[in-house]
Design a protein around this motif. Structure first.
Motif, PDB file in Angstrom:
ATOM      1  N   GLU A   1      -1.087  18.079   8.735  1.00 18.73           N
ATOM      2  CA  GLU A   1      -1.072  16.757   9.367  1.00 18.73           C
ATOM      3  C   GLU A   1       0.194  16.563  10.187  1.00 18.73           C
ATOM      4  OE1 GLU A   1      -3.589  13.917   6.373  1.00 18.73           O
ATOM      5  OE2 GLU A   1      -1.659  14.678   5.657  1.00 18.73           O
ATOM      6  N   VAL A   2       1.313  17.030   9.672  1.00 27.54           N
ATOM      7  CA  VAL A   2       2.578  16.928  10.406  1.00 27.54           C
ATOM      8  C   VAL A   2       2.495  17.729  11.701  1.00 27.54           C
ATOM      9  CG1 VAL A   2       5.038  17.518  10.351  1.00 27.54           C
ATOM     10  CG2 VAL A   2       3.953  16.463   8.348  1.00 27.54           C
ATOM     11  N   GLU A   3       1.962  18.946  11.604  1.00 31.46           N
ATOM     12  CA  GLU A   3       1.837  19.797  12.800  1.00 31.46           C
ATOM     13  C   GLU A   3       0.881  19.176  13.813  1.00 31.46           C
ATOM     14  OE1 GLU A   3       0.483  24.318  13.906  1.00 31.46           O
ATOM     15  OE2 GLU A   3       1.361  23.946  11.936  1.00 31.46           O
ATOM     16  N   ARG A   4      -0.213  18.615  13.338  1.00 30.94           N
ATOM     17  CA  ARG A   4      -1.176  17.957  14.231  1.00 30.94           C
ATOM     18  C   ARG A   4      -0.508  16.776  14.936  1.00 30.94           C
ATOM     19  NH1 ARG A   4      -5.531  18.473  11.054  1.00 30.94           N
ATOM     20  NH2 ARG A   4      -4.983  16.652   9.840  1.00 30.94           N
TER      21      ARG A   4
ATOM     22  N   SER B   1       7.335  11.623  19.422  1.00 34.05           N
ATOM     23  CA  SER B   1       8.333  12.449  18.733  1.00 34.05           C
ATOM     24  C   SER B   1       7.779  13.065  17.451  1.00 34.05           C
ATOM     25  CB  SER B   1       9.579  11.620  18.411  1.00 34.05           C
ATOM     26  OG  SER B   1       9.277  10.659  17.406  1.00 34.05           O
ATOM     27  N   GLY B   2       6.560  12.690  17.070  1.00 32.82           N
ATOM     28  CA  GLY B   2       5.968  13.221  15.849  1.00 32.82           C
ATOM     29  C   GLY B   2       6.352  12.471  14.596  1.00 32.82           C
ATOM     30  N   ARG B   3       7.132  11.395  14.733  1.00 31.76           N
ATOM     31  CA  ARG B   3       7.552  10.621  13.560  1.00 31.76           C
ATOM     32  C   ARG B   3       6.401   9.835  12.963  1.00 31.76           C
ATOM     33  NH1 ARG B   3      12.117   7.286  15.715  1.00 31.76           N
ATOM     34  NH2 ARG B   3      11.818   6.126  13.781  1.00 31.76           N
ATOM     35  N   VAL B   4       5.401   9.514  13.766  1.00 30.06           N
ATOM     36  CA  VAL B   4       4.168   8.899  13.272  1.00 30.06           C
ATOM     37  C   VAL B   4       3.078   9.937  13.523  1.00 30.06           C
ATOM     38  CG1 VAL B   4       2.499   7.033  13.543  1.00 30.06           C
ATOM     39  CG2 VAL B   4       4.931   6.550  13.736  1.00 30.06           C
ATOM     40  N   ALA B   5       2.785  10.711  12.486  1.00 32.10           N
ATOM     41  CA  ALA B   5       1.861  11.832  12.639  1.00 32.10           C
ATOM     42  C   ALA B   5       0.401  11.416  12.564  1.00 32.10           C
ATOM     43  CB  ALA B   5       2.151  12.891  11.575  1.00 32.10           C
ATOM     44  N   THR B   6       0.132  10.262  11.978  1.00 30.79           N
ATOM     45  CA  THR B   6      -1.258   9.814  11.827  1.00 30.79           C
ATOM     46  C   THR B   6      -1.400   8.375  12.315  1.00 30.79           C
ATOM     47  OG1 THR B   6      -0.836   9.176   9.532  1.00 30.79           O
ATOM     48  CG2 THR B   6      -1.745  11.374   9.889  1.00 30.79           C
ATOM     49  N   PRO B   7      -1.244   8.166  13.623  1.00 34.89           N
ATOM     50  CA  PRO B   7      -1.364   6.803  14.158  1.00 34.89           C
ATOM     51  C   PRO B   7      -2.796   6.292  14.052  1.00 34.89           C
ATOM     52  CG  PRO B   7      -1.143   8.382  15.935  1.00 34.89           C
ATOM     53  CD  PRO B   7      -0.975   9.146  14.663  1.00 34.89           C
TER      54      PRO B   7
ATOM     55  N   MET C   1       0.839  -1.174   0.000  1.00 36.28           N
ATOM     56  CA  MET C   1       0.000   0.000   0.000  1.00 36.28           C
ATOM     57  C   MET C   1       0.888   1.243   0.000  1.00 36.28           C
ATOM     58  SD  MET C   1      -3.201   0.768   2.439  1.00 36.28           S
ATOM     59  CE  MET C   1      -2.805   1.894   3.731  1.00 36.28           C
ATOM     60  N   VAL C   2       0.532   2.189  -0.820  1.00 36.34           N
ATOM     61  CA  VAL C   2       1.297   3.427  -0.929  1.00 36.34           C
ATOM     62  C   VAL C   2       0.647   4.491  -0.064  1.00 36.34           C
ATOM     63  CG1 VAL C   2       2.051   5.238  -2.509  1.00 36.34           C
ATOM     64  CG2 VAL C   2       2.003   2.861  -3.277  1.00 36.34           C
ATOM     65  N   ARG C   3       1.459   5.125   0.761  1.00 31.72           N
ATOM     66  CA  ARG C   3       0.953   6.215   1.604  1.00 31.72           C
ATOM     67  C   ARG C   3       1.239   7.531   0.918  1.00 31.72           C
ATOM     68  NH1 ARG C   3       0.979   5.495   7.907  1.00 31.72           N
ATOM     69  NH2 ARG C   3       0.093   7.529   7.630  1.00 31.72           N
ATOM     70  N   LEU C   4       0.238   8.383   0.883  1.00 32.36           N
ATOM     71  CA  LEU C   4       0.425   9.714   0.331  1.00 32.36           C
ATOM     72  C   LEU C   4       1.235  10.554   1.313  1.00 32.36           C
ATOM     73  CD1 LEU C   4      -3.187  10.369  -0.967  1.00 32.36           C
ATOM     74  CD2 LEU C   4      -1.186   9.695  -2.305  1.00 32.36           C
ATOM     75  N   PRO C   5       2.012  11.493   0.814  1.00 31.43           N
ATOM     76  CA  PRO C   5       2.763  12.370   1.721  1.00 31.43           C
ATOM     77  C   PRO C   5       1.810  13.154   2.617  1.00 31.43           C
ATOM     78  CG  PRO C   5       3.450  12.691  -0.560  1.00 31.43           C
ATOM     79  CD  PRO C   5       2.248  11.797  -0.588  1.00 31.43           C
ATOM     80  N   LEU C   6       2.253  13.390   3.836  1.00 31.18           N
ATOM     81  CA  LEU C   6       1.435  14.147   4.780  1.00 31.18           C
ATOM     82  C   LEU C   6       1.488  15.631   4.458  1.00 31.18           C
ATOM     83  CD1 LEU C   6       2.478  12.421   8.101  1.00 31.18           C
ATOM     84  CD2 LEU C   6       0.427  11.985   6.750  1.00 31.18           C
TER      85      LEU C   6
END
Length: 89
Positions: free
Chosen positions: A10-13, A49-55, A1-6
């Motif tokens: 989304e990164v800030e959230r 740490s924000g490395r997973v922005a959309t858990p 599955m390909v993930r679209l760039p955040l």
């Protein structure tokens, strides 16, 4: 599955989510918190740490439950823009 760039929003959230969880965890160890939530310490570390922005929702729900945070509190906190900055969609 390909993930679209955040998006920048989304990164800030994700960064706000990580900060919220770190504050709520306080002096409690990351290991204890992760194990009580049923997630790996590495997963919690990446979220904080924000490395997973959309858990995954279930991951956040489990961590929030362990930290006595309501999901409403989490949602409100992560969707408020930082003062002086706007979220760009």
């Amino acid at each position: 599955m390909v993930r679209l760039p955040l998006s920048p929003a989304e990164v800030e959230r994700g960064q706000r989510l990580g900060a919220l969880l770190r504050r709520a965890r306080g002096e409690r160890s990351m290991l204890e918190t992760a194990l009580d939530a049923g997630v790996s310490p590495e997963t919690l570390r990446k979220i904080e740490s924000g490395r997973v922005a959309t858990p995954a929702f279930s991951t956040i729900a489990a961590i929030a439950d362990v930290l006595d945070l309501s999901l409403d509190e989490v949602w409100t906190a992560i969707n408020q823009p930082v003062r002086g900055r706007r979220l760009v969609s």
